[in-house]
Design a protein around this motif. Sequence first.
Motif: not given
Length: 110
Positions: A72, A97, A105, A107-108
């Motif tokens: 992360c 993803n 959280k 994010w990609r």
Amino acid sequence: MEFCPTCGMLLKYELPHFHLPARFFCPTCPYVSQIEQKVKIKRKQRLVKKEIDPIITQDDMKNAPKTDQAHCPDCGHNKASYIQFQTRSADEPMTINFTCEKCGKCWRED
């Protein structure tokens, strides 16, 4: 586009100057057409924004496979749920993803 009714040439636009209003004029003959302000707005229509449904819901991410190889960017935790899908042409890699299991959280990675 406006055309001259006398000679058929394309009329040119002349900006308003001091007390003279804007007008169309013919570059080849003396034809002049005054522009009248006939457009009036009678009422304003409010645009209503529609709510956008998310493509990937929280339930999708809860049921998604998990990995311990994604770190992360916020909390540094290494466990995340992921979903893969094709966003570009078939010869490009899939988009992944991730959602962090600890902080949530998203994010990609392309």
